[in-house]
Enzyme design. Structure first.
Site, PDB file in Angstrom:
ATOM      1  N   GLY A  46       0.303  -1.530  -0.420  1.00 60.42           N
ATOM      2  CA  GLY A  46       0.065  -0.036  -0.192  1.00 60.42           C
ATOM      3  C   GLY A  46       1.312   1.241  -0.298  1.00 60.42           C
ATOM      4  O   GLY A  46       2.125   0.957   0.410  1.00 60.42           O
ATOM      5  N   GLN A  51       3.258   9.609   1.910  1.00 59.85           N
ATOM      6  CA  GLN A  51       4.316   9.298   1.786  1.00 59.85           C
ATOM      7  C   GLN A  51       5.082   9.911   0.568  1.00 59.85           C
ATOM      8  O   GLN A  51       5.760   9.619   0.976  1.00 59.85           O
ATOM      9  CB  GLN A  51       3.519   8.065   1.936  1.00 59.85           C
ATOM     10  N   CYS A  91       5.895  -0.307   7.575  1.00 56.92           N
ATOM     11  CA  CYS A  91       5.304   0.862   7.183  1.00 56.92           C
ATOM     12  C   CYS A  91       7.402   1.428   5.915  1.00 56.92           C
ATOM     13  O   CYS A  91       7.825   1.398   6.391  1.00 56.92           O
ATOM     14  CB  CYS A  91       5.001   2.014   7.413  1.00 56.92           C
ATOM     15  N   LEU A  92       6.688   1.826   4.065  1.00 57.44           N
ATOM     16  CA  LEU A  92       7.482   2.000   3.984  1.00 57.44           C
ATOM     17  C   LEU A  92       7.976   3.132   4.453  1.00 57.44           C
ATOM     18  O   LEU A  92       9.519   4.227   4.054  1.00 57.44           O
ATOM     19  CB  LEU A  92       6.905   2.445   2.314  1.00 57.44           C
ATOM     20  N   HIS A 133      -4.251   0.891   7.620  1.00 58.98           N
ATOM     21  CA  HIS A 133      -3.543   1.636   7.767  1.00 58.98           C
ATOM     22  C   HIS A 133      -3.035   3.141   6.708  1.00 58.98           C
ATOM     23  O   HIS A 133      -2.057   4.078   7.286  1.00 58.98           O
ATOM     24  CB  HIS A 133      -2.221   0.707   7.662  1.00 58.98           C
ATOM     25  N   GLU A 134      -3.238   3.052   5.443  1.00 58.83           N
ATOM     26  CA  GLU A 134      -3.070   3.919   4.876  1.00 58.83           C
ATOM     27  C   GLU A 134      -3.920   5.274   5.403  1.00 58.83           C
ATOM     28  O   GLU A 134      -3.824   6.632   5.074  1.00 58.83           O
ATOM     29  CB  GLU A 134      -3.661   3.436   2.842  1.00 58.83           C
ATOM     30  N   HIS A 137      -2.150   7.484   7.563  1.00 62.07           N
ATOM     31  CA  HIS A 137      -1.133   7.810   6.989  1.00 62.07           C
ATOM     32  C   HIS A 137      -1.875   9.933   6.185  1.00 62.07           C
ATOM     33  O   HIS A 137      -1.342  10.539   6.548  1.00 62.07           O
ATOM     34  CB  HIS A 137      -0.773   7.503   5.552  1.00 62.07           C
TER      35      HIS A 137
HETATM   36  O1  GNR Z   1       3.615  -2.411   2.666  1.00 65.43           O
HETATM   37  C1  GNR Z   1       3.564  -2.597   3.688  1.00 65.43           C
HETATM   38  N1  GNR Z   1       3.252  -3.209   4.492  1.00 65.43           N
HETATM   39  C2  GNR Z   1       2.107  -3.542   5.307  1.00 65.43           C
HETATM   40  C3  GNR Z   1       2.132  -5.054   6.677  1.00 65.43           C
HETATM   41  C4  GNR Z   1       0.725  -5.031   7.479  1.00 65.43           C
HETATM   42  C5  GNR Z   1       0.195  -3.430   7.548  1.00 65.43           C
HETATM   43  C6  GNR Z   1       0.473  -3.149   6.578  1.00 65.43           C
HETATM   44  C7  GNR Z   1       1.566  -2.340   5.795  1.00 65.43           C
HETATM   45  S1  GNR Z   1       1.793  -1.118   4.567  1.00 65.43           S
HETATM   46  C8  GNR Z   1       2.948  -1.537   4.137  1.00 65.43           C
HETATM   47  C9  GNR Z   1       3.077  -0.742   2.461  1.00 65.43           C
HETATM   48  C10 GNR Z   1       3.312   1.106   3.336  1.00 65.43           C
HETATM   49  O2  GNR Z   1       3.847   1.686   4.301  1.00 65.43           O
HETATM   50  N2  GNR Z   1       1.725   1.705   3.527  1.00 65.43           N
HETATM   51  O3  GNR Z   1       2.134   2.841   3.920  1.00 65.43           O
HETATM   52 NI    NI Z   2       3.116   2.771   5.847  1.00 62.98          NI
END
Ligand code: GNR
Ligand code: NI
Length: 171
Positions: A46, A51, A91-92, A133-134, A137
């Protein structure tokens, strides 16, 4: 297509609250494709516009194992949440760290798709986790905010140190 630069914690720009998108046009679709390319390139499931320092309410995701189910969610709103799931999240924007986070297991989310059409989607499991999660952000929130202050500041200090060392090498 273009690969975009991903901001990293504790960059204060990650704390920006994203604004609603009012037009879904070709320019936005080009940006969506750039986000998808950036996400795939980084092996993420995601990516939120926040980001890549664009403070609009847009996220992309693909939780399929074949990496052939890209989804773009514009102005996403969670309508319903149900159940609890604990996932090891990464998270990236927080590279190298994985911690357990509790989220709703099932959600109903409403958004505009890349054609600008309103869609309601029922998501479960990893897709539901990723969308939550997104959307965090887009509201300036990171998964490390769910951890203890001690863990969060340890992660912040390590990433700051890594960044200092990186800067020392390239400059
Ligand atoms: O790549 C991602 N893996 C992930 C694994 C478990 C829960 C959420 C994520 S999102 C993350 C990519 C990211 O940072 N998205 O904002
Ligand atoms: Ni993230």
């Amino acid at each position: 297509m273009a690969k975009l630069k991903i901001l990293e914690f504790p960059d204060p720009r990650l704390r920006t609250k994203a604004a609603l998108i009012d037009v879904v046009d070709d320019q936005l679709r080009i940006f969506i494709d750039d986000m998808l390319e950036t996400m795939y390139e980084a092996s993420g499931i995601g990516l939120a516009a926040t980001q890549v320092d664009v403070h609009k309410r847009l996220l992309v995701t693909d939780v399929s194992s074949e990496k052939n189910e890209p989804l773009a969610l514009i102005n996403p709103v969670i309508l319903e949440k149900d159940g609890v799931i604990v996932t090891g999240e990464g998270c990236l924007s927080v590279p190298g760290y994985y911690e357990e986070v509790e989220r709703a297991e099932n959600i109903k989310v409403r958004f505009l798709d890349r054609e600008g059409d309103e869609v309601e989607l029922d998501a479960q499991g990893l897709l539901a986790v990723c969308i939550q999660h997104e959307i965090d952000h887009l509201d300036g929130k990171l998964f490390v905010d769910y951890l203890s202050e001690v863990k969060r500041s340890r992660i912040r200090k390590k990433l700051e140190k890594e960044r200092r060392q990186q800067t020392a090498v390239v400059s």
